[in-house]
Design an enzyme around this catalytic site. Sequence first.
Site, short mmCIF file in Angstrom:
data_model
loop_
_atom_site.label_atom_id
_atom_site.label_comp_id
_atom_site.label_asym_id
_atom_site.label_seq_id
_atom_site.Cartn_x
_atom_site.Cartn_y
_atom_site.Cartn_z
N ARG A 21 0.83 -1.22 0.00
CA ARG A 21 0.00 0.00 0.00
C ARG A 21 0.86 1.26 0.00
NH1 ARG A 21 -3.25 -3.43 3.51
NH2 ARG A 21 -5.30 -3.65 2.55
N SER A 137 -22.33 -15.12 11.04
CA SER A 137 -21.72 -13.92 10.48
C SER A 137 -21.77 -13.98 8.95
CB SER A 137 -20.26 -13.86 10.98
OG SER A 137 -19.57 -12.79 10.42
N SER A 189 -19.51 -2.14 1.62
CA SER A 189 -18.80 -0.98 1.10
C SER A 189 -18.14 -1.19 -0.26
CB SER A 189 -17.75 -0.52 2.10
OG SER A 189 -16.70 -1.44 2.16
N THR A 245 -20.69 4.64 12.58
CA THR A 245 -19.45 5.42 12.71
C THR A 245 -19.76 6.90 12.65
OG1 THR A 245 -17.22 5.76 11.83
CG2 THR A 245 -18.95 5.47 10.21
N LYS A 248 -17.61 8.67 8.70
CA LYS A 248 -17.87 8.67 7.25
C LYS A 248 -18.86 9.80 6.94
CE LYS A 248 -16.45 3.84 7.08
NZ LYS A 248 -15.03 3.99 6.76
N THR A 363 -8.51 -6.86 -0.47
CA THR A 363 -9.76 -6.16 -0.10
C THR A 363 -10.92 -6.70 -0.94
OG1 THR A 363 -8.41 -4.23 0.40
CG2 THR A 363 -10.76 -3.86 0.22
N1 PMP Z 1 -17.61 -1.35 9.49
C1 PMP Z 1 -17.47 -1.26 8.16
C2 PMP Z 1 -18.43 -2.00 7.31
C3 PMP Z 1 -16.45 -0.49 7.59
O1 PMP Z 1 -16.31 -0.42 6.26
C4 PMP Z 1 -15.57 0.21 8.44
C5 PMP Z 1 -14.43 1.09 7.93
N2 PMP Z 1 -14.20 1.16 6.62
C6 PMP Z 1 -15.74 0.09 9.82
C7 PMP Z 1 -16.76 -0.69 10.31
C8 PMP Z 1 -14.84 0.81 10.76
O2 PMP Z 1 -15.27 2.12 10.95
P1 PMP Z 1 -14.24 3.29 11.34
O3 PMP Z 1 -13.61 3.73 10.06
O4 PMP Z 1 -15.07 4.30 12.02
O5 PMP Z 1 -13.24 2.65 12.26
#
Ligand code: PMP
Length: 405
Positions: A21, A137, A189, A245, A248, A363
Amino acid sequence: MDFERLFRADLEKLKEDGNYRVFADLERRAGSFPKAHHHVDGTDTQDVTVWCSNDYLGMGQSAIVTAAMHEAIDKCGAGAGGTRNISGTNHYHVLLERELADLHGKEAALLFTSGYVSNWATLGTLLGRIPDVMVFSDEMNHASMIEGIRHSRARKVIWKHNDLDDLRAKLAAADPDAPKIVAFESVYSMDGDIAPIEAICDIADEFGAMTYLDEVHAVGMYGPRGGGVAEREGIMDRLTIIEGTLGKAFGVMGGYITGSTALIDWIRSFSSGFIFTTALPPTLAAGALASIRHLKKSEMERRRHKDNVAKVRLGLTRAGIPWLDNPSHIVPVMVRDAKKCKWISDILMDQHGVYVQPINYPTVARGAERLRITPTPLHTDADIAHLVASLSSLWSQCALARHVA
Ligand code: PMP
């Protein structure tokens, strides 16, 4: 043991595999989002337009948020001064937890230092303390959930992504007397797909399972007050725990869970990831509070954001550039080749002033490499046209296939 050698060998392997990265050295400039300065090789700077930020609505640079943070730092200073239990609870934390509980229609909320920590600590505590508990999960769950589950050493069953039949079959095959937790996300995501939340809750109810929903990519974005997909669907009361969170769409930093008074009090009392760490700085809590309060009332950001997502998709479609269709705000442009994905990203940055980080294995799966584009309400029509034109010319240079519209 030659530790240095081991570190270097591991890093070499990452580089060989194309998974090393490299961070873009950016300077976000208050008030000019999504424009930023890119520091190149520590000397030159370049103006770029950011197309891959998770500050989805630009709230991280909203004057409403920054003014609240200035006020809080002037009033309270920099840090919280301790853990929540030992002098670190600030009135902003208390107000923010009330606001979050209200946002998700729950009795109570609990703040953590990030969304990652909230998932890790909450699942770790639930699964570590409830005797004989089993977790179900979703296979695409975020690393923070996976690590929390792993850390607890509880029995875990992975169900196929968003597959209701698989979930039901796996719950039915499990020990009927074991307490059960079904853990999943609303907006995923990378593909931008959305879970069938209500149907998952129905199945969980059949088996007396608790439900844990990560709405990290949905809070602030969906629902009439930005309460997430569960709010939009009017089913927040079906979830035992809603997690989110502040980093974001709310544009600041921090994580949280919401649930019943007893559940939140229990996590507060037993979760080491909550107890033994310094509380969020009051400024962050104040900024998040202002952001949430604003997005509860204002539809403008969500409306403009939706319009821009549609414009980007239309532009890509017209140019024949393939993107993964989904019901959310995420626009994955599918390159399906790790080297080309990285090359396009590099040239976009260097020659076109467009910043989109390549998303490669691990990823996403090999062969599913992509540019994950996240439009915001603050991108202009000219930004969108430039993005599409730049991508289109690189698409030709890479001889990548086009979709016929
Ligand atoms: N859950 C998901 C689905 C995420 O994509 C992320 C971060 N990309 C988190 C939790 C973690 O959140 P934070 O960036 O606030 O640590």
